[in-house]
Design a protein around this motif. Structure first.
Motif, PDB file in Angstrom:
ATOM      1  N   MET A 106      -8.076   1.250 -20.009  1.00  0.00           N
ATOM      2  CA  MET A 106      -6.919   1.037 -19.128  1.00  0.00           C
ATOM      3  C   MET A 106      -5.630   1.418 -19.867  1.00  0.00           C
ATOM      4  SD  MET A 106      -5.905   0.036 -16.165  1.00  0.00           S
ATOM      5  CE  MET A 106      -4.449  -0.579 -15.312  1.00  0.00           C
ATOM      6  N   ILE A 107      -4.875   2.334 -19.278  1.00  0.00           N
ATOM      7  CA  ILE A 107      -3.618   2.770 -19.886  1.00  0.00           C
ATOM      8  C   ILE A 107      -2.504   1.876 -19.373  1.00  0.00           C
ATOM      9  CG2 ILE A 107      -2.011   4.687 -20.172  1.00  0.00           C
ATOM     10  CD1 ILE A 107      -4.397   6.552 -19.548  1.00  0.00           C
ATOM     11  N   SER A 108      -1.817   1.220 -20.285  1.00  0.00           N
ATOM     12  CA  SER A 108      -0.775   0.271 -19.900  1.00  0.00           C
ATOM     13  C   SER A 108       0.602   0.875 -20.100  1.00  0.00           C
ATOM     14  CB  SER A 108      -0.901  -1.021 -20.707  1.00  0.00           C
ATOM     15  OG  SER A 108      -0.777  -0.763 -22.094  1.00  0.00           O
ATOM     16  N   TYR A 109       1.561   0.349 -19.340  1.00  0.00           N
ATOM     17  CA  TYR A 109       2.948   0.803 -19.402  1.00  0.00           C
ATOM     18  C   TYR A 109       3.851  -0.400 -19.591  1.00  0.00           C
ATOM     19  CZ  TYR A 109       7.554   2.323 -17.934  1.00  0.00           C
ATOM     20  OH  TYR A 109       8.903   2.559 -17.901  1.00  0.00           O
ATOM     21  N   SER A 110       4.872  -0.255 -20.421  1.00  0.00           N
ATOM     22  CA  SER A 110       5.868  -1.305 -20.608  1.00  0.00           C
ATOM     23  C   SER A 110       7.263  -0.699 -20.571  1.00  0.00           C
ATOM     24  CB  SER A 110       5.663  -2.020 -21.949  1.00  0.00           C
ATOM     25  OG  SER A 110       6.757  -2.885 -22.240  1.00  0.00           O
ATOM     26  N   SER A 111       8.150  -1.325 -19.810  1.00  0.00           N
ATOM     27  CA  SER A 111       9.543  -0.879 -19.810  1.00  0.00           C
ATOM     28  C   SER A 111      10.256  -1.294 -21.080  1.00  0.00           C
ATOM     29  CB  SER A 111      10.275  -1.469 -18.591  1.00  0.00           C
ATOM     30  OG  SER A 111       9.750  -0.953 -17.398  1.00  0.00           O
ATOM     31  N   THR A 112       9.706  -2.286 -21.772  1.00  0.00           N
ATOM     32  CA  THR A 112      10.371  -2.872 -22.935  1.00  0.00           C
ATOM     33  C   THR A 112       9.976  -2.204 -24.240  1.00  0.00           C
ATOM     34  OG1 THR A 112      10.350  -5.003 -21.771  1.00  0.00           O
ATOM     35  CG2 THR A 112      10.865  -5.045 -24.130  1.00  0.00           C
ATOM     36  N   TYR A 113       8.701  -1.847 -24.365  1.00  0.00           N
ATOM     37  CA  TYR A 113       8.196  -1.332 -25.635  1.00  0.00           C
ATOM     38  C   TYR A 113       7.483   0.002 -25.449  1.00  0.00           C
ATOM     39  CZ  TYR A 113       8.864  -6.215 -26.956  1.00  0.00           C
ATOM     40  OH  TYR A 113       9.409  -7.457 -27.184  1.00  0.00           O
ATOM     41  N   ARG A 114       7.604   0.862 -26.456  1.00  0.00           N
ATOM     42  CA  ARG A 114       6.816   2.075 -26.493  1.00  0.00           C
ATOM     43  C   ARG A 114       5.360   1.725 -26.754  1.00  0.00           C
ATOM     44  NH1 ARG A 114       8.110   5.620 -30.951  1.00  0.00           N
ATOM     45  NH2 ARG A 114       6.865   7.134 -29.791  1.00  0.00           N
ATOM     46  N   SER A 115       4.459   2.370 -26.053  1.00  0.00           N
ATOM     47  CA  SER A 115       3.033   2.123 -26.230  1.00  0.00           C
ATOM     48  C   SER A 115       2.576   2.600 -27.609  1.00  0.00           C
ATOM     49  CB  SER A 115       2.237   2.852 -25.150  1.00  0.00           C
ATOM     50  OG  SER A 115       0.852   2.763 -25.399  1.00  0.00           O
ATOM     51  N   LYS A 116       1.559   1.908 -28.135  1.00  0.00           N
ATOM     52  CA  LYS A 116       0.929   2.319 -29.385  1.00  0.00           C
ATOM     53  C   LYS A 116      -0.473   2.865 -29.138  1.00  0.00           C
ATOM     54  CE  LYS A 116       3.533  -0.913 -32.279  1.00  0.00           C
ATOM     55  NZ  LYS A 116       3.457  -2.035 -33.256  1.00  0.00           N
ATOM     56  N   GLN A 117      -0.791   3.105 -27.875  1.00  0.00           N
ATOM     57  CA  GLN A 117      -2.096   3.681 -27.544  1.00  0.00           C
ATOM     58  C   GLN A 117      -2.211   5.102 -28.102  1.00  0.00           C
ATOM     59  OE1 GLN A 117      -1.258   2.505 -23.295  1.00  0.00           O
ATOM     60  NE2 GLN A 117      -3.494   2.436 -23.259  1.00  0.00           N
ATOM     61  N   SER A 118      -3.425   5.501 -28.398  1.00  0.00           N
ATOM     62  CA  SER A 118      -3.662   6.827 -28.969  1.00  0.00           C
ATOM     63  C   SER A 118      -3.894   7.855 -27.864  1.00  0.00           C
ATOM     64  CB  SER A 118      -4.883   6.795 -29.892  1.00  0.00           C
ATOM     65  OG  SER A 118      -4.651   5.955 -30.996  1.00  0.00           O
ATOM     66  N   GLU A 119      -3.453   9.065 -28.131  1.00  0.00           N
ATOM     67  CA  GLU A 119      -3.763  10.189 -27.260  1.00  0.00           C
ATOM     68  C   GLU A 119      -4.982  10.915 -27.810  1.00  0.00           C
ATOM     69  OE1 GLU A 119      -0.448  12.680 -26.036  1.00  0.00           O
ATOM     70  OE2 GLU A 119       0.939  11.141 -26.747  1.00  0.00           O
ATOM     71  N   LEU A 120      -5.778  11.464 -26.924  1.00  0.00           N
ATOM     72  CA  LEU A 120      -6.955  12.214 -27.355  1.00  0.00           C
ATOM     73  C   LEU A 120      -6.552  13.448 -28.151  1.00  0.00           C
ATOM     74  CD1 LEU A 120      -9.025  11.938 -24.054  1.00  0.00           C
ATOM     75  CD2 LEU A 120      -9.210  10.530 -26.114  1.00  0.00           C
ATOM     76  N   LEU A 121      -5.376  13.979 -27.845  1.00  0.00           N
ATOM     77  CA  LEU A 121      -4.852  15.142 -28.569  1.00  0.00           C
ATOM     78  C   LEU A 121      -4.557  14.816 -30.029  1.00  0.00           C
ATOM     79  CD1 LEU A 121      -3.889  18.083 -28.398  1.00  0.00           C
ATOM     80  CD2 LEU A 121      -1.661  17.237 -27.641  1.00  0.00           C
TER      81      LEU A 121
END
Length: 244
Positions: free
Chosen positions: A1-16
């Motif tokens: 599940m890809i999450s979004y936050s208006s407050t913080y930049r995500s730390k999720q990894s991109e496959l690239l």
């Protein structure tokens, strides 16, 4: 599940971010990325900034452009076209850490005004950069945390002769949901669909770019551009000679 936050930049990894990405999956991703840039005007954000930085200079002056994270060289090919259209003498240099994606770039490098390609980890401070006038960071800095962004941009600015063009994503809930719909309709690659959403979630608010700019030398201008991009131009400060 890809999450979004208006407050913080995500730390999720991109496959690239897997520097060994190659083969059919990589080609499909590159084709989709090209489609996104063409349809949503991503290239224009960088090219208009180039015009701002170099438009006042003599047309016969050669300027070297260093494209950070050049991928398959699409940005440099667009710069070459821009240079021909405006009578600009450009030397084109691309650097990327993924050797497989550079092989794709090499297929057109020989026919694109002698484009030079270098396999390099730009964060390796022992790696020597070629001389350049303007560094281009297109959809690059959102991959990294703030401390690395500051170190990189200060390094690039110190070695540039003119400045830096940053073209990156506005972290917006509207952009996040609109891209989700756009990708279902027009993108084929699972990587592009996944990474597009993660990229937006890792993008920036204006105040975050402003905070970064306060830690970097130079003269800064940050502008919002369609579609949900920020154009951040960093000009090298002109040192006024001290009077005797």
């Amino acid at each position: 599940m890809i999450s979004y936050s208006s407050t913080y930049r995500s730390k999720q990894s991109e496959l690239l971010d897997d520097f060994e990405l190659q083969g059919a999956d990589m080609i499909a991703m590159l084709n989709d990325l090209s489609r996104v840039n063409q349809w949503l005007g991503g290239m224009n954000t960088t090219l208009s900034a180039l015009n701002d930085l170099l438009g006042h200079t003599a047309k016969d002056t050669q300027h070297a452009l260093l494209d950070i994270g050049c991928g398959d060289g699409e940005m440099l090919r667009n710069c070459a076209q821009w240079g021909k259209k405006h009578g600009r003498n450009l030397r084109l240099i691309g650097v990327d850490v993924n050797p497989h994606i550079l092989k794709e770039a090499q297929k057109t490098a020989d026919t694109t005004d002698g484009m030079q390609l270098l396999s390099m980890n730009i964060f390796d401070t022992s790696a020597k950069l070629p001389e350049f006038d303007v560094a281009l960071c297109t959809l690059f800095i959102h991959h990294y945390p703030e401390d690395q962004i500051v170190l990189l941009l200060n390094r690039l600015l110190s070695q540039s002769k003119v400045g830096i063009v940053v073209n990156d994503l506005h972290r917006s809930r509207w952009a996040f949901h609109l891209f989700g719909m756009f990708s279902k309709l027009f993108l084929r690659s699972k990587i592009a669909k996944h990474d597009g959403l993660v990229s937006i979630a890792r993008g920036f608010k204006r105040k975050e770019l402003k905070h970064l700019s306060e830690q970097i030398e130079g003269v800064h201008r940050i502008r919002w551009r369609w579609a949900f991009r920020y154009q951040w131009i960093i000009k090298k400060s002109v040192q006024t000679p001290k009077s005797k």
